[in-house]
Write an enzyme that holds these catalytic residues in place. Structure first.
Site, mmCIF file in Angstrom:
data_model
loop_
_atom_site.group_PDB
_atom_site.id
_atom_site.type_symbol
_atom_site.label_atom_id
_atom_site.label_comp_id
_atom_site.label_asym_id
_atom_site.label_seq_id
_atom_site.Cartn_x
_atom_site.Cartn_y
_atom_site.Cartn_z
ATOM 1 N N SER A 84 11.454 47.911 -3.253
ATOM 2 C CA SER A 84 12.862 47.532 -3.404
ATOM 3 C C SER A 84 12.976 46.001 -3.369
ATOM 4 C CB SER A 84 13.642 48.155 -2.242
ATOM 5 O OG SER A 84 15.006 48.241 -2.536
ATOM 6 N N TYR A 121 28.293 41.791 -3.561
ATOM 7 C CA TYR A 121 28.137 40.589 -4.373
ATOM 8 C C TYR A 121 29.096 40.652 -5.577
ATOM 9 C CZ TYR A 121 24.323 39.867 -1.173
ATOM 10 O OH TYR A 121 23.610 39.696 -0.019
ATOM 11 N N ARG A 178 21.725 48.404 -9.906
ATOM 12 C CA ARG A 178 21.855 48.819 -8.505
ATOM 13 C C ARG A 178 23.323 48.816 -8.133
ATOM 14 N NH1 ARG A 178 18.450 47.442 -3.040
ATOM 15 N NH2 ARG A 178 17.226 49.151 -3.907
#
Ligand SMILES: Cc1cc2nc3c(=O)[nH]c(=O)nc-3n(C[C@H](O)[C@H](O)[C@H](O)COP(=O)(O)O)c2cc1C
Length: 354
Positions: free
Chosen positions: A22, A180, A228
């Site tokens: 990851s 984000y 993601r």
């Protein structure tokens, strides 16, 4: 053959197994340029046998960095520094992948090991960007993106994608998770816009989808594009798994191949029920209802647990973060645990048995 060690092909790229490292920010650069730390960190995980090794969140612009020490992919010096690392990963039989990111309103902070608090403009920080001037915790409210900013950020993602390709990456992931920039457009808790980019689900998805489209236009046909997402904000009135399914379908229409299913990060102190495999049910839902391949991530540590996730068709691959920091050779050890006879790096062959 254990499912974990079954090769996985998406478009023209085959991973030798279904184990992914990851993406993990290292906060180990100056000017966003990878160095010896990255070669060792990523290289040892490739030696350790992961089918896919994903480079950490790499900022598409200086203002898209979480910290001043983030890796970047907004210029060619940064791309060139990654090139030998990419080559090394490929020589070890891993697929080199990279996550491109814009930190949005969570940018301009110190790395976690230096406290993680906001870095002011007077100390070398910068004004952050978000869909609306809604602050994350104690950080300053971001400046709302105007039309020109939206165009510029789309272009920055597109250029980072071009760079990722020209420096040898074979899988590209767009970061739409963890609070984000792109996640803040999706969630009604951070997006209060009243134009075509806020309000309804369709409007909140508009900018992230435009970014995906801009990237897919330049990312080669034969290479997989992952996204993601945070499948839930873990708070009432926020982003949730049902909206994630709608998003996954819309992303698939834009040519996204895989959803990498994470969660959280939009709201500080959300009540996250962190426990083994706590995000896997959401991955499974997106796979089933969104009809798209998914990667499960989050407290996957045990080879039997990973195998169970794959055999029960909850996910197409698993991604491990902290366990890979504890044990870069996790895939080699997992093979032994699952009685799989896989090749070891030839130089380590004498350690394989015993
Ligand atoms: C040191 C560290 C850095 C991380 N950096 C990133 C990152 O760059 N991008 C990202 O999407 N997730 C990042 N994460 C989250 C992990 O990729 C992963 O989703 C999360 O840690 C849960 O998986 P785990 O239980 O296997 O650690 C980071 C996690 C850690 C521990």
């Amino acid at each position: 053959m254990a499912r974990l060690f079954d090769p996985w092909t998406v478009r023209g790229v085959t991973s030798k197994n279904r184990i992914c490292v990851s993406p993990m920010c290292q906060y180990a650069t100056s000017d966003g340029v990878a160095g010896a730390w990255h070669m060792v960190h990523l290289g040892s995980r490739a030696v350790g046998g992961a089918g896919i090794v994903m480079v950490e969140a790499s900022a598409v612009s200086p203002e898209g960095r979480i910290t001043p020490m983030d890796l970047g992919l907004w210029n060619d010096v940064q791309g060139e520094a990654l090139s030998p690392i990419v080559r090394f990963m490929r020589e070890q039989g891993s697929v080199p992948a990279i996550q491109i990111a814009h930190a949005g309103r969570k940018a301009s902070t110190a790395p976690p090991f230096e406290g993680g608090s906001g870095v002011g403009v007077e100390d070398g920080g910068w004004v952050t960007l978000g869909p609306s001037p809604v602050a994350f915790g104690g950080l300053p409210p971001p400046r709302a993106l105007d039309e020109g900013d939206l165009e510029r950020v789309r272009t920055e993602f597109r250029e980072a994608a071009l760079r990722a390709h020209s420096y040898g990456f074979r899988i590209l992931e767009i970061h739409m998770a963890h609070g984000y920039l792109l996640h803040t457009f999706l969630s009604p808790l951070s997006n209060r816009r009243e134009d075509g980019y806020g309000g309804t689900l369709e409007n909140r998805m508009r900018f992230p989808l435009e970014v995906a489209k801009a990237v897919r236009e330049v990312w080669p046909e034969d290479l997989p594009l992952w996204v993601r997402i945070s499948a839930t904000d873990w708070v009432e009135g926020g982003w949730d798994p049902n909206q994630s399914v709608v998003l996954a379908k819309a992303l698939a229409r834009e040519g996204v191949d895989v959803i990498d299913c994470s969660s959280g990060g939009l709201v500080p102190h959300a009540p996250i029920p962190a426990a083994p495999g706590y995000q896997t049910a959401m991955a499974s839902k997106i796979r089933l209802e969104g009809r798209i391949p998914v990667v499960a991530v989050g407290m996957i540590t045990d080879p039997v647990q990973a195998e169970h996730i794959l055999v029960t068709e909850q996910a197409d691959a698993v991604s491990l973060a902290r366990e890979m920091l504890r044990d870069p050779y996790w895939p080699l050890h997992a093979a032994r645990r699952l009685a799989q006879d896989i090749p070891w790096p030839v130089r380590y062959e004498r350690a394989r048995k015993g």
